[in-house]
Design an enzyme around this catalytic site. Structure first.
Site, PDB file in Angstrom:
ATOM      1  N   ASP A 159       0.858  -1.186   0.000  1.00 25.25           N
ATOM      2  CA  ASP A 159       0.000   0.000   0.000  1.00 25.25           C
ATOM      3  C   ASP A 159       0.895   1.236   0.000  1.00 25.25           C
ATOM      4  O   ASP A 159       2.118   1.113   0.026  1.00 25.25           O
ATOM      5  CB  ASP A 159      -0.935  -0.005   1.231  1.00 25.25           C
ATOM      6  CG  ASP A 159      -0.178   0.154   2.537  1.00 25.25           C
ATOM      7  OD1 ASP A 159       1.061   0.222   2.527  1.00 25.25           O
ATOM      8  OD2 ASP A 159      -0.841   0.227   3.590  1.00 25.25           O
ATOM      9  N   ASP A 198       1.405   4.713   2.237  1.00 25.26           N
ATOM     10  CA  ASP A 198       0.983   5.338   3.496  1.00 25.26           C
ATOM     11  C   ASP A 198       1.399   6.803   3.530  1.00 25.26           C
ATOM     12  O   ASP A 198       2.544   7.133   3.227  1.00 25.26           O
ATOM     13  CB  ASP A 198       1.648   4.617   4.683  1.00 25.26           C
ATOM     14  CG  ASP A 198       1.432   3.115   4.646  1.00 25.26           C
ATOM     15  OD1 ASP A 198       0.317   2.680   4.936  1.00 25.26           O
ATOM     16  OD2 ASP A 198       2.381   2.377   4.290  1.00 25.26           O
ATOM     17  N   ASP A 220      -3.323   4.526   2.564  1.00 29.58           N
ATOM     18  CA  ASP A 220      -3.713   4.909   3.931  1.00 29.58           C
ATOM     19  C   ASP A 220      -3.373   6.382   4.151  1.00 29.58           C
ATOM     20  O   ASP A 220      -2.257   6.812   3.848  1.00 29.58           O
ATOM     21  CB  ASP A 220      -2.937   4.094   4.991  1.00 29.58           C
ATOM     22  CG  ASP A 220      -3.363   2.635   5.030  1.00 29.58           C
ATOM     23  OD1 ASP A 220      -4.421   2.311   4.451  1.00 29.58           O
ATOM     24  OD2 ASP A 220      -2.630   1.829   5.635  1.00 29.58           O
TER      25      ASP A 220
HETATM   26  N1  DCT Z   1       1.593   0.967  11.695  1.00 28.27           N
HETATM   27  C1  DCT Z   1       1.210   1.393  12.945  1.00 28.27           C
HETATM   28  N2  DCT Z   1       0.019   1.005  13.446  1.00 28.27           N
HETATM   29  C2  DCT Z   1      -0.788   0.216  12.709  1.00 28.27           C
HETATM   30  C3  DCT Z   1      -0.419  -0.193  11.426  1.00 28.27           C
HETATM   31  C4  DCT Z   1       0.795   0.207  10.940  1.00 28.27           C
HETATM   32  O1  DCT Z   1       1.942   2.111  13.605  1.00 28.27           O
HETATM   33  N3  DCT Z   1      -1.920  -0.195  13.235  1.00 28.27           N
HETATM   34  C5  DCT Z   1       2.889   1.350  11.197  1.00 28.27           C
HETATM   35  C6  DCT Z   1       3.888   0.250  11.127  1.00 28.27           C
HETATM   36  C7  DCT Z   1       4.338   0.199   9.705  1.00 28.27           C
HETATM   37  C8  DCT Z   1       3.672   1.367   9.033  1.00 28.27           C
HETATM   38  O2  DCT Z   1       2.716   1.864   9.923  1.00 28.27           O
HETATM   39  C9  DCT Z   1       3.061   1.062   7.720  1.00 28.27           C
HETATM   40  O3  DCT Z   1       2.269  -0.107   7.797  1.00 28.27           O
HETATM   41  P1  DCT Z   1       2.206  -1.094   6.557  1.00 28.27           P
HETATM   42  O4  DCT Z   1       1.768  -0.375   5.348  1.00 28.27           O
HETATM   43  O5  DCT Z   1       1.378  -2.261   6.962  1.00 28.27           O
HETATM   44  O6  DCT Z   1       3.686  -1.593   6.441  1.00 28.27           O
HETATM   45  P2  DCT Z   1       4.830  -1.196   5.422  1.00 28.27           P
HETATM   46  O7  DCT Z   1       6.069  -1.252   6.194  1.00 28.27           O
HETATM   47  O8  DCT Z   1       4.505   0.072   4.725  1.00 28.27           O
HETATM   48  O9  DCT Z   1       4.826  -2.401   4.425  1.00 28.27           O
HETATM   49  P3  DCT Z   1       4.276  -2.459   2.920  1.00 28.27           P
HETATM   50  O10 DCT Z   1       5.428  -2.028   2.100  1.00 28.27           O
HETATM   51  O11 DCT Z   1       3.907  -3.863   2.684  1.00 28.27           O
HETATM   52  O12 DCT Z   1       3.116  -1.535   2.818  1.00 28.27           O
HETATM   53 MG    MG Z   2       2.735   0.388   3.666  1.00 28.80          MG
END
Ligand code: DCT
Ligand code: MG
Length: 500
Positions: free
Chosen positions: A334, A336, A424
């Site tokens: 995703d 973020d 997100d």
């Molecule tokens: N995070 C957080 N609380 C949550 C979910 C996520 O603090 N409830 C943080 C931890 C990692 C970051 O946000 C982004 O989450 P992801 O998108 O799930 O992870 P990513 O490292 O960006 O991995 P990806 O590349 O697969 O998106």
């Molecule tokens: Mg991510």
């Protein structure tokens, strides 16, 4: 030239070490047991430093035993010191940090054990330089991911892939302990600056127990782990992996469906009794797109789109890319973003206007929006919460091919000219910006260990909202991520080195 003599063994003193006038002090740093080498330092200075450290909550051992984690020496040559240490009959020297007094004085000044850096280490001169782990002295790897530098370059993928599968399977079986152990093992291996070729390369590397070492050994010997092979061939694992790959489907729902006998998506859709929520419906509808990884170029295109909209509403708002792409990953599941406004309060109502605009542009395919439940008076939170209290939304947006720069022929031959992408958006209040940025930048293991380090080593509570010092009973403010690392007495780790 005169050769320096090998250190004589410590003479047994009749005089006990002077107790610090203030009497015994509680130990604040359970992970650290210091031993001060008396030679060159002298008896009275050693006694003074011992008392000083104890008043600051350090455990200082009078004798050198296997409990000692940090051996500290002053003005000793490496050669003499190591020869002396070898003669002490300790179980395993590779697990001990042998440090110059600089580490000790810096720790006294900081009021806690500062992160060990290479310059602190009194290194034993080794006749042969190990080719596989050239830069890090193997015994200086911290058990905390937030004290390790982990880039996207993984030299030990063959092992970390195995541990990722073992961790995922343990999660499916709700075995929290083993799950965490496998995640920690994968994380520490990702941080090593070279490939592991033999078990002895792992001397002094923490977070590896008998089980994990056995897996590594088997892979070193035969190229695969039989345990991992069994898991990937297991019907339940395969099914849960497939079901949890759908947006909105967690391990609990996946397990429920598995128990109903479903093994494929058509099985789920064919059953009248299954009620899919809004998120799961969107998850299935856009599955082909959102199960594919998102490239950096696509993430940047989404970034431009979001930033244009946000800036059209609040011109000085900051749209920060977080998550894996901020950590310099090439692909992600995703994209973020954190949205903040320099002026406190200006973020009010911003997110709903951004969503309106996305709708108006006909790019909003799915939206799950959550209002803020942030309440300063309810902080700090003593129990860990999976999700922070900020206003946020989980989206699926339509990304037009022409917005993506530098990717020729994307879309895999799809004629429709767009791709559904998971996005997100998080909108913290201005005062939380640095904490939210740190928290949302990940990786999850890096965040987990930051919180564990803060709690265990500093008696502080860290989450996405703030940092609370339990000793001082006060919140510590931060404008930047650097401020937070400084409060924790940690060396700053760039986002690109947080891929733990
Ligand atoms: N995070 C957080 N609380 C949550 C979910 C996520 O603090 N409830 C943080 C931890 C990692 C970051 O946000 C982004 O989450 P992801 O998108 O799930 O992870 P990513 O490292 O960006 O991995 P990806 O590349 O697969 O998106
Ligand atoms: Mg991510």
């Amino acid at each position: 030239m005169l050769h320096a003599p090998v250190l004589p063994p410590l003479r047994k003193r009749k005089r006990p070490l002077a107790l610090h006038p203030a009497g015994p002090h509680p130990v604040r740093f359970q992970e650290v047991t210091v031993y001060l080498v008396e030679r060159k330092m002298g008896f009275s200075r050693r006694a003074f430093l011992t008392g000083l450290a104890r008043t600051k909550g350090f455990r200082v051992a009078d004798d050198l035993s296997d409990e000692v984690t940090h051996v500290v020496a002053e003005q000793n040559s490496a050669e003499e010191l190591w020869a002396w240490l070898r003669g002490r009959g300790l179980r395993d020297l590779t697990n001990r940090l042998v440090l110059d007094i600089a580490w000790f004085t810096e720790s006294m000044a900081a009021g806690w054990p500062v992160a060990v850096e290479t310059r602190h280490c009194i290194q034993e001169k080794q006749p042969v330089v190990k080719p596989c782990l050239p830069t890090a002295p193997v015994w200086a790897v911290s058990q905390y991911a937030c004290q390790r530098r982990t880039t996207t370059e993984n030299h030990n993928k063959v092992f970390t892939d195995a541990f990722d599968i073992l961790a995922e399977n343990a999660e499916f079986c709700e075995n929290d302990g083993p799950c965490l152990a496998f995640m920690r093992a994968a994380s520490v291996l990702k941080s090593l600056p070279g490939a592991v070729h033999r078990l002895s390369d792992l001397h002094g590397v923490p977070c590896l127990g008998d089980q994990t070492r056995a897996v590594i050994e088997e892979i070193l010997e035969s190229g695969i782990s039989s345990k991992v092979q069994d898991i990937v061939n297991d019907d339940r694992y395969q099914t849960l992996k497939l079901f949890t790959s759908v947006f909105g489907v967690g391990p609990k729902t996946a397990e429920k469906w598995y128990r109903k006998g479903f093994r494929s998506f058509p099985d789920i859709h064919a059953d009248q009794s299954v009620h899919l929520n809004k998120m799961q419906k969107a998850g299935f509808l856009y599955y082909d797109d959102i199960s594919k990884s998102i490239s950096k170029a696509e993430a940047e295109a989404v970034g431009r789109m979001v930033e244009d909209i946000v800036r059209s509403i609040v011109p000085d708002a900051i749209v920060a890319l977080t998550g894996g792409f901020r950590r310099e990953k090439e692909f992600g599941h995703d994209v973020d973003f954190l949205i903040t406004t320099p002026e406190a309060g200006k973020e009010q109502g911003l997110l709903s206007r951004v969503l309106d605009q996305l709708k108006y542009q006909d790019v909003l395919l799915f939206c799950d929006s959550q209002e803020s439940t942030y309440d300063r008076t309810k902080l700090p939170s003593y129990r860990f919460e999976a999700m922070d209290h900020f206003q946020k939304c989980f989206l699926i947006v339509r990304l037009q091919d022409e917005l993506v720069r530098g990717e020729v022929g994307r879309g895999g031959g799809q004629p429709r000219g767009w791709k559904a992408v998971r996005v997100d958006l998080v909108v913290p209040p201005t005062e939380c910006h640095a904490f939210a940025l740190l928290g949302w930048s990940g990786s999850r293991q890096f965040e987990r260990d930051l919180r564990r380090f803060a709690q265990r080593e500093r008696k502080m509570l860290l989450d996405n909202h703030g940092l609370y010092d339990k000793t001082k009973k006060e919140f510590l403010t931060a404008e930047t991520e650097e401020d937070i690392f400084a409060h924790l007495g940690l060396e700053f780790i760039e986002p690109g080195q947080r891929n733990a």
